[in-house]
Design an enzyme around this catalytic site. Structure first.
Site, PDB file in Angstrom:
ATOM      1  CD  GLU A  36      11.570  -3.097  -1.850  1.00 11.63           C
ATOM      2  OE1 GLU A  36      11.956  -3.264  -0.659  1.00 11.63           O
ATOM      3  OE2 GLU A  36      10.752  -2.242  -2.191  1.00 11.63           O
ATOM      4  CG  LEU A  37      11.426  -8.968   1.332  1.00  4.53           C
ATOM      5  CD1 LEU A  37      11.917 -10.224   2.004  1.00  4.53           C
ATOM      6  CD2 LEU A  37      10.001  -9.134   0.853  1.00  4.53           C
ATOM      7  CE  LYS A  72      -2.789  -9.448  -3.152  1.00  2.00           C
ATOM      8  NZ  LYS A  72      -3.482  -8.361  -2.456  1.00  2.00           N
ATOM      9  CD  GLU A  79      10.230  -2.350   6.974  1.00  2.00           C
ATOM     10  OE1 GLU A  79       9.707  -3.467   6.854  1.00  2.00           O
ATOM     11  OE2 GLU A  79      10.646  -1.691   6.015  1.00  2.00           O
ATOM     12  N   GLY A 103       6.688  -6.243  -0.158  1.00  2.00           N
ATOM     13  CA  GLY A 103       5.863  -6.318   1.047  1.00  2.00           C
ATOM     14  C   GLY A 103       6.711  -6.690   2.237  1.00  2.00           C
ATOM     15  N   GLY A 104       6.090  -7.293   3.220  1.00  2.00           N
ATOM     16  CA  GLY A 104       6.790  -7.644   4.449  1.00  2.00           C
ATOM     17  C   GLY A 104       7.453  -9.016   4.369  1.00  2.00           C
ATOM     18  CB  CYS A 108      10.846  -0.312   1.358  1.00  2.00           C
ATOM     19  SG  CYS A 108      11.107   0.517  -0.186  1.00  2.00           S
ATOM     20  CD1 TRP A 158      -0.208  -1.694   3.014  1.00  2.00           C
ATOM     21  CD2 TRP A 158       0.653   0.343   3.348  1.00  2.00           C
ATOM     22  NE1 TRP A 158       0.573  -1.755   4.136  1.00  2.00           N
ATOM     23  CE2 TRP A 158       1.117  -0.512   4.375  1.00  2.00           C
ATOM     24  CE3 TRP A 158       1.069   1.677   3.359  1.00  2.00           C
ATOM     25  CZ2 TRP A 158       1.973  -0.091   5.382  1.00  2.00           C
ATOM     26  CZ3 TRP A 158       1.924   2.100   4.353  1.00  2.00           C
ATOM     27  CH2 TRP A 158       2.374   1.230   5.354  1.00  2.00           C
ATOM     28  CG  ASN A 159       5.073   1.243   0.838  1.00  2.00           C
ATOM     29  OD1 ASN A 159       4.758   0.409   0.001  1.00  2.00           O
ATOM     30  ND2 ASN A 159       6.310   1.406   1.245  1.00  2.00           N
TER      31      ASN A 159
HETATM   32  O1  TXE Z   1       2.405  -6.187   4.044  1.00  2.00           O
HETATM   33  P1  TXE Z   1       2.163  -7.605   3.401  1.00  2.00           P
HETATM   34  P2  TXE Z   1       1.598  -5.441   5.159  1.00  2.00           P
HETATM   35  C1  TXE Z   1       6.531  -4.181   5.733  1.00  2.00           C
HETATM   36  C2  TXE Z   1       6.304  -3.179   6.847  1.00  2.00           C
HETATM   37  C3  TXE Z   1       4.927  -3.493   7.300  1.00  2.00           C
HETATM   38  C4  TXE Z   1       4.890  -4.993   7.127  1.00  2.00           C
HETATM   39  C5  TXE Z   1       3.525  -5.570   6.942  1.00  2.00           C
HETATM   40  O2  TXE Z   1       7.222  -3.397   7.886  1.00  2.00           O
HETATM   41  O3  TXE Z   1       4.709  -3.125   8.623  1.00  2.00           O
HETATM   42  O4  TXE Z   1       5.643  -5.236   5.977  1.00  2.00           O
HETATM   43  O5  TXE Z   1       2.811  -4.823   5.960  1.00  2.00           O
HETATM   44  C6  TXE Z   1      -0.071  -9.561  -0.255  1.00  2.00           C
HETATM   45  N1  TXE Z   1       0.614 -14.604  -0.981  1.00  2.00           N
HETATM   46  N2  TXE Z   1       6.282  -3.633   4.421  1.00  2.00           N
HETATM   47  O6  TXE Z   1       0.867  -6.366   6.065  1.00  2.00           O
HETATM   48  O7  TXE Z   1       1.232  -8.440   4.199  1.00  2.00           O
HETATM   49  C7  TXE Z   1      -0.955  -8.507   0.351  1.00  2.00           C
HETATM   50  O8  TXE Z   1      -2.299  -8.732  -0.026  1.00  2.00           O
HETATM   51  C8  TXE Z   1       0.794 -13.563  -1.812  1.00  2.00           C
HETATM   52  C9  TXE Z   1       7.449  -3.341   3.645  1.00  2.00           C
HETATM   53  O9  TXE Z   1       0.828  -4.403   4.472  1.00  2.00           O
HETATM   54  O10 TXE Z   1       3.500  -8.128   3.093  1.00  2.00           O
HETATM   55  C10 TXE Z   1      -0.340  -7.238  -0.229  1.00  2.00           C
HETATM   56  O11 TXE Z   1      -0.793  -7.033  -1.570  1.00  2.00           O
HETATM   57  N3  TXE Z   1       0.558 -12.282  -1.485  1.00  2.00           N
HETATM   58  C11 TXE Z   1       7.114  -3.011   2.271  1.00  2.00           C
HETATM   59  C12 TXE Z   1       1.158  -7.568  -0.257  1.00  2.00           C
HETATM   60  O12 TXE Z   1       1.230  -8.996  -0.129  1.00  2.00           O
HETATM   61  C13 TXE Z   1       0.142 -12.028  -0.226  1.00  2.00           C
HETATM   62  C14 TXE Z   1       5.850  -2.374   1.945  1.00  2.00           C
HETATM   63  C15 TXE Z   1       1.964  -6.918   0.850  1.00  2.00           C
HETATM   64  O13 TXE Z   1       1.360  -7.206   2.078  1.00  2.00           O
HETATM   65  C16 TXE Z   1      -0.051 -13.077   0.707  1.00  2.00           C
HETATM   66  C17 TXE Z   1       4.766  -2.808   2.786  1.00  2.00           C
HETATM   67  C18 TXE Z   1       0.204 -14.399   0.283  1.00  2.00           C
HETATM   68  N4  TXE Z   1       0.054 -15.448   1.113  1.00  2.00           N
HETATM   69  C19 TXE Z   1       5.020  -3.388   3.994  1.00  2.00           C
HETATM   70  N5  TXE Z   1      -0.433 -12.505   1.871  1.00  2.00           N
HETATM   71  C20 TXE Z   1       8.216  -2.534   1.380  1.00  2.00           C
HETATM   72  N6  TXE Z   1       9.141  -3.416   1.024  1.00  2.00           N
HETATM   73  O14 TXE Z   1       8.204  -1.401   0.957  1.00  2.00           O
HETATM   74  C21 TXE Z   1      -0.494 -11.161   1.675  1.00  2.00           C
HETATM   75  N7  TXE Z   1      -0.149 -10.872   0.396  1.00  2.00           N
END
Ligand code: TXE
Length: 491
Positions: free
Chosen positions: A250-251, A175, A383, A228-229, A284, A151-152
């Protein structure tokens, strides 16, 4: 209320079971839009459409130059609509409009950069060590590419995944995040106008389960690009055991900023503020561990406190606002908990650490400075994705580097010094995918982006990423006059 549809196979649609979910405006805490909750059936439809478009129909027979032209058209549309794209992203994620509008306009440059590369992806003729053989390579599209976006920075991260993938001739299913689905769905209108053949560029919304899982494990997906995370990434790694899709992760991280005594203090403070309070710290590459050499440590703390207390917190749509809310209530609650734990462990709170007065609605949080005696303090390890700076003191260059590298992550880093030799020395010594010297949080389609260790692997942006979106085929041609000889001996 905006009830957005998804975009699959060249058409706008609902989820197969009609399911929808709400999206909350973080500035008000109120629902402002809804989006379809894609089912496994929707994911399958999107991936099959992408697979068809890859091998049949117009996209498969277009020349790379023609594909580039479609991407150039998309870039123009993005630029023309940057204002609305930015406003939607701000309303959905709480990120500042001055940043999202500018970033949306800049996203056009990502599509342009890769549009220009579409007809410059080349194979090679090999100087083969066998007589009468002509051997060459083809750089083919890798297949259906799945992009998972958080989302960021939805518009930007959609571009860093889709633009190189499409330029290489692949087809794409993106997605977006369930936390902020609207920007990508607003963008779908432009994708529809740009002239991609049906199925080439699909945009879906939904939850990790079932949508993200079904997409990343789908047998017809060949490449997954995930942002994502780390916890979610572990699921994605397992999911790709099903399809053996190539994967990039990219985490995020816990990036260090090293500020030496000889740095320009104003510039260094700006770098630390950008790295921690920019985008409310939800970046990130947030430089959330700030190491300051002892000679300027006290001045640095004073300066950051002054800057933090002067930050204009407010409506992210307002052009004068410098910091908007956090994207979710969970982010804010987590920041509060980690700050409390860090103080209990011995950190000193110099400013912030609380919700600002007068902001009862929305997920606002004050820019926060914690002085930490060491890296046993929790705020230096996790983080936070919140405007929380952890400052630590160091004495020598060696010590600063060792402290900076004492992390499981390795995404970004900053070095502030006037000493040229030191700047390059430290840049080499730091374990991170990106080093910014006397600047911070700058990005470009031209420069590779990605990390080491727990920050993930693979790169986004830059020229080299094209290798991650193509597969190499070696073609052997017998050029002799003779028919093929002894079949029992390898040639
Ligand atoms: O991310 P998620 P969240 C970090 C940051 C944050 C933490 C959690 O520290 O506090 O991650 O954030 C999809 N298979 N970053 O919960 O869950 C989900 O629907 C496939 C760092 O928002 O990782 C979304 O589209 N996909 C980061 C995406 O993964 C799945 C930016 C990211 O969600 C899934 C954001 C699955 N099983 C958060 N489950 C950065 N690198 O910039 C969820 N998703």
């Amino acid at each position: 209320m905006n009830d957005y549809p998804m975009y699959i196979d060249g058409g706008f649609c609902e989820a197969s079971d009609g399911g929808r979910f709400d999206s909350v405006n973080p500035a008000t805490g109120l629902v402002w839009a809804t989006a379809p909750a894609a089912t496994e059936e929707d994911v399958d439809r999107a991936v099959r459409a992408a697979r068809r478009a890859l091998h049949e129909g117009e996209w498969a027979t277009m020349t790379p130059t023609q594909r580039g032209k479609v991407l150039f058209r998309l870039a123009d549309l993005v630029e023309e609509h940057a204002e609305i794209l930015g406003s939607v992203e701000t309303t959905d994620s709480g990120k500042l409009a001055v940043e999202t509008r500018g970033q949306s306009a800049y996203v056009a440059e990502y599509y342009r950069y890769y549009a220009g590369l579409a007809d410059k992806i080349q194979g090679a003729t090999l100087p083969i060590d066998k007589p009468d053989m002509h051997v060459y390579t083809l750089a083919e599209p890798i297949g259906v590419v799945a992009g998972i976006v958080p989302w960021n920075a939805e518009m930007l991260l959609t571009a860093t995944k889709a633009a190189p993938a499409l330029a290489a001739g692949n087809t794409v299913v993106i997605k977006s995040s369930e936390e902020a689905p609207a920007p990508v769905l607003e963008f779908a209108r432009l994708v529809d106008q740009a002239g991609f053949p049906p199925g080439v560029f699909n945009l879906i919304t939904g939850f990790g389960e079932p949508c993200g899982r079904a997409l990343t494990s789908h047998p017809l997906v060949s490449r997954v690009s995930f942002t994502g995370g780390a916890d979610t990434a572990r699921h994605v790694v397992v999911n790709t055991a099903n399809n053996f899709a190539h994967l990039s992760l990219e985490l995020g991280g816990k990036s260090p900023i090293l500020i030496f005594d000889d740095a320009d203090l104003g510039g260094a403070v700006n770098g630390a503020v950008a790295g921690n309070f920019g985008a409310s710290g939800q970046s990130c590459v947030a430089g959330s561990r700030v190491f300051v050499q002892s000679g300027i440590y006290a001045d640095f703390i004073d300066e950051v406190v002054k800057r933090a207390e002067a930050v204009r917190i407010g409506d992210p749509l307002d052009a004068d606002t410098q910091m908007g809310p956090l994207a979710t209530r969970e982010q804010r609650d987590r920041a509060e908990a980690v700050i409390a734990e860090s103080i209990a462990q011995g950190a000193t709170l110099h400013t912030g650490g609380r919700r600002p007065d007068g902001f009862d609605a929305g997920w606002y949080f004050e820019p926060t400075l914690l002085a930490c005696p060491d890296q046993d303090i929790r705020s230096t390890r996790v983080e936070l994705f919140a405007p929380v700076m952890s400052a630590l003191k160091f004495e020598t260059e060696e010590e600063g580097i060792a402290l900076a590298n004492d992390t499981e992550f390795g995404l970004g880093s900053g070095v502030f010094t006037q000493n040229l030799a030191r700047a390059h020395r430290v840049a080499r010594a730091i374990h991170s995918g990106i080093v910014w010297i006397n600047t911070y949080r700058a990005i470009s389609p031209v420069s590779p982006f990605g990390g080491f260790g727990q920050s993930g692997y693979g790169r986004e942006a830059g020229l080299d990423v094209m290798h991650e979106y193509t597969r190499t085929k070696a073609v052997w041609v017998n050029t002799s006059q003779e028919p093929m000889a002894n079949p029992f001996v390898m040639r």
